[in-house]
Design a protein around this motif. Structure first.
Motif, mmCIF file in Angstrom:
data_model
loop_
_atom_site.group_PDB
_atom_site.id
_atom_site.type_symbol
_atom_site.label_atom_id
_atom_site.label_comp_id
_atom_site.label_asym_id
_atom_site.label_seq_id
_atom_site.Cartn_x
_atom_site.Cartn_y
_atom_site.Cartn_z
ATOM 1 N N HIS A 171 0.841 -1.199 0.000
ATOM 2 C CA HIS A 171 0.000 0.000 0.000
ATOM 3 C C HIS A 171 0.874 1.245 0.000
ATOM 4 N N LEU A 172 1.879 1.269 0.858
ATOM 5 C CA LEU A 172 2.786 2.414 0.953
ATOM 6 C C LEU A 172 3.460 2.694 -0.384
ATOM 7 N N MET A 173 4.010 1.667 -1.000
ATOM 8 C CA MET A 173 4.714 1.857 -2.259
ATOM 9 C C MET A 173 3.750 2.119 -3.416
ATOM 10 N N GLY A 174 2.554 1.542 -3.360
ATOM 11 C CA GLY A 174 1.554 1.824 -4.387
ATOM 12 C C GLY A 174 1.129 3.283 -4.362
ATOM 13 N N MET A 175 0.949 3.827 -3.169
ATOM 14 C CA MET A 175 0.587 5.239 -3.045
ATOM 15 C C MET A 175 1.712 6.131 -3.567
ATOM 16 N N CYS A 176 2.935 5.795 -3.234
ATOM 17 C CA CYS A 176 4.068 6.613 -3.695
ATOM 18 C C CYS A 176 4.221 6.538 -5.210
ATOM 19 N N ALA A 177 4.035 5.359 -5.779
ATOM 20 C CA ALA A 177 4.171 5.204 -7.231
ATOM 21 C C ALA A 177 3.105 5.982 -7.977
ATOM 22 N N SER A 178 1.899 6.037 -7.418
ATOM 23 C CA SER A 178 0.779 6.666 -8.126
ATOM 24 C C SER A 178 0.585 8.139 -7.792
ATOM 25 N N ARG A 179 1.332 8.652 -6.789
ATOM 26 C CA ARG A 179 1.144 10.044 -6.379
ATOM 27 C C ARG A 179 2.465 10.827 -6.374
ATOM 28 N N PRO A 180 3.128 10.976 -7.503
ATOM 29 C CA PRO A 180 4.421 11.672 -7.524
ATOM 30 C C PRO A 180 4.319 13.167 -7.234
ATOM 31 N N ASP A 181 3.118 13.736 -7.309
ATOM 32 C CA ASP A 181 2.957 15.163 -7.028
ATOM 33 C C ASP A 181 2.516 15.434 -5.591
ATOM 34 N N TRP A 182 2.384 14.397 -4.791
ATOM 35 C CA TRP A 182 1.924 14.541 -3.404
ATOM 36 C C TRP A 182 3.077 15.043 -2.540
ATOM 37 N N GLN A 183 2.949 16.235 -1.999
ATOM 38 C CA GLN A 183 3.988 16.809 -1.144
ATOM 39 C C GLN A 183 3.581 16.633 0.313
ATOM 40 N N THR A 184 4.265 15.757 1.021
ATOM 41 C CA THR A 184 3.882 15.427 2.392
ATOM 42 C C THR A 184 4.723 16.128 3.452
ATOM 43 N N TYR A 185 5.793 16.837 3.029
ATOM 44 C CA TYR A 185 6.640 17.523 4.010
ATOM 45 C C TYR A 185 7.359 18.690 3.344
ATOM 46 N N GLN A 186 7.832 19.598 4.155
ATOM 47 C CA GLN A 186 8.593 20.734 3.653
ATOM 48 C C GLN A 186 10.035 20.308 3.351
ATOM 49 N N PRO A 187 10.623 20.780 2.245
ATOM 50 C CA PRO A 187 11.998 20.397 1.900
ATOM 51 C C PRO A 187 12.984 20.735 3.017
ATOM 52 N N VAL A 188 13.962 19.841 3.193
ATOM 53 C CA VAL A 188 14.976 20.065 4.229
ATOM 54 C C VAL A 188 16.375 20.255 3.652
ATOM 55 N N ASP A 189 16.604 19.839 2.398
ATOM 56 C CA ASP A 189 17.904 20.015 1.777
ATOM 57 C C ASP A 189 17.770 19.849 0.265
ATOM 58 N N GLN A 190 18.897 19.800 -0.443
ATOM 59 C CA GLN A 190 18.888 19.723 -1.904
ATOM 60 C C GLN A 190 18.217 18.458 -2.435
ATOM 61 N N ALA A 191 18.336 17.364 -1.708
ATOM 62 C CA ALA A 191 17.733 16.116 -2.169
ATOM 63 C C ALA A 191 16.233 16.271 -2.387
ATOM 64 N N SER A 193 14.634 18.532 -3.693
ATOM 65 C CA SER A 193 14.268 19.218 -4.935
ATOM 66 C C SER A 193 14.040 18.225 -6.077
ATOM 67 N N LEU A 194 14.371 16.970 -5.857
ATOM 68 C CA LEU A 194 14.259 15.958 -6.910
ATOM 69 C C LEU A 194 12.826 15.436 -7.019
ATOM 70 N N PRO A 195 12.414 15.031 -8.224
ATOM 71 C CA PRO A 195 11.050 14.523 -8.427
ATOM 72 C C PRO A 195 10.857 13.163 -7.785
ATOM 73 N N LEU A 196 9.599 12.806 -7.543
ATOM 74 C CA LEU A 196 9.263 11.550 -6.880
ATOM 75 C C LEU A 196 8.868 10.444 -7.855
ATOM 76 N N ASN A 197 8.938 10.704 -9.145
ATOM 77 C CA ASN A 197 8.560 9.682 -10.128
ATOM 78 C C ASN A 197 9.475 8.463 -10.032
ATOM 79 N N VAL A 198 8.867 7.276 -10.106
ATOM 80 C CA VAL A 198 9.637 6.037 -10.171
ATOM 81 C C VAL A 198 9.277 5.316 -11.463
ATOM 82 N N GLN A 199 10.104 4.338 -11.839
ATOM 83 C CA GLN A 199 9.936 3.686 -13.139
ATOM 84 C C GLN A 199 9.018 2.472 -13.095
ATOM 85 N N PHE A 200 8.832 1.869 -11.930
ATOM 86 C CA PHE A 200 7.965 0.693 -11.827
ATOM 87 C C PHE A 200 7.676 0.411 -10.354
#
Length: 319
Positions: A171-191, A193-200
């Motif tokens: 469930h956790l990974m399914g939600m992350c795979a299907s919701r790459p635009d979901w922002q759940t926290y405020q950025p803390v460093d340069q990392a 800034s990277l997108p959340l899209n995964v390949q599979f």
């Protein structure tokens, strides 16, 4: 890529201690894992406030984790990395994490194919965090970004990062795979800034939907609570977020699963097909829930099916 539908066999078928010692000087050391390195996900305290005390994590005799105050990633590096990385989330109803039973065997198997594996030890919603059900998703999103950010360190292609989840981890990974635009926290460093899209995404006996009549799971209680509205149940259901931009899914489950009804993978398969998302689903006749990397009774070894799927989709070079 085509959807596979068959019957008989299938029908529609550093160390942990160091990481905690660095962040929590008085923390109880967790056991070390051979040929692996563990590091904390967050540079300081994770978002959300509160949480369990710093004496954790508690680790059962079977390698199940709970009382997680410092979420971590454990990297298992193969002898000859092929550039693909997979982040693994074991299950446990968001009540504990079955790392020893599910995640570690999966990491070993992935390493045997040259895939760099990352085991995610994520925070659990009912352990006193102020942000309700968000902590595990904050941790998973942070893990995706860190793997991409440090890709060169581990000889990873940032365009070949996938997810693997078991049960609630599915469930956790399914939600992350299907919701790459979901922002759940405020950025803390340069990392961050990277997108959340995964390949599979590869999901084993996952909890997918929290909607009736499939709302009796521990995952439902952990995330939605005891008396959620229909809108809240829909918001915590993976199929809600499938669009034509979702990555390919590989799904496995047993027809006699009494924890996550087999309808879960069927619902996700139908959502993918409706949006023209490549999906492969294997449903074994027997196997129950929580079979991990084992072979369900009467079935083809599912790791063999998964390896073939990875090869056919160019996430793994054919040997």
């Amino acid at each position: 890529m085509t959807s596979i539908t068959r019957r008989k066999i299938l029908s529609t078928t550093a160390s942990v201690a160091l990481a905690y010692a660095l962040l929590l000087p008085h923390a109880k050391a967790a056991p070390m894992l051979n040929d692996s390195t563990t590091f904390p996900l967050w540079p300081e305290r994770p978002p959300g406030g509160q949480g369990p005390d710093s004496s954790g994590p508690f680790i059962s005799s079977r390698g199940a984790y709970s009382k997680i105050s410092v979420p971590t990633l454990t990297v298992y590096q193969p002898e000859h990395p092929n550039g693909t990385a997979i982040i693994i989330a074991a299950g446990g109803g968001y009540h504990y994490i079955a790392t020893g039973k599910e995640a570690i065997p999966a990491a070993r198997w992935l390493n045997s194919m040259g895939i760099t594996a990352f085991i995610l030890t994520y925070r659990l919603p009912e352990e006193g965090w102020n942000e309700g059900g968000l902590p595990p998703f904050q941790d998973a999103q942070r893990a995706i970004r860190l793997v991409k950010y440090k890709a060169a360190t581990w000889h990873i292609d940032p365009d070949k990062v996938g997810l693997m989840g078991f049960s609630a981890g599915g469930h956790l990974m399914g939600m992350c795979a299907s919701r790459p635009d979901w922002q759940t926290y405020q950025p803390v460093d340069q990392a961050d800034s990277l997108p959340l899209n995964v390949q599979f995404a590869m999901l084993a006996y996952p909890v997918v939907t929290l909607k009736p009549p499939y709302n009796k799971t521990r995952t439902h209680r952990s995330l939605a609570g005891r008396d959620p509205t229909p809108e809240e149940e829909k918001a915590w259901s993976v199929e809600t977020y499938i669009t034509d931009k979702a990555p390919p899914f590989f799904l496995i489950q047993a027809a006699d699963d009494r924890i996550a009804n087999p309808a879960n993978t069927a619902i996700l398969q139908q959502a993918c097909l409706a949006h023209h998302v490549p999906v492969t689903r294997y449903l074994f006749e027997k196997g129950g829930h929580g079979f991990g990397m084992n072979v369900p009774q009467g079935g083809t070894p599912w790791p063999e099916l998964a390896q073939k799927w990875l090869e056919e989709n160019h996430f793994l070079d054919k040997k």
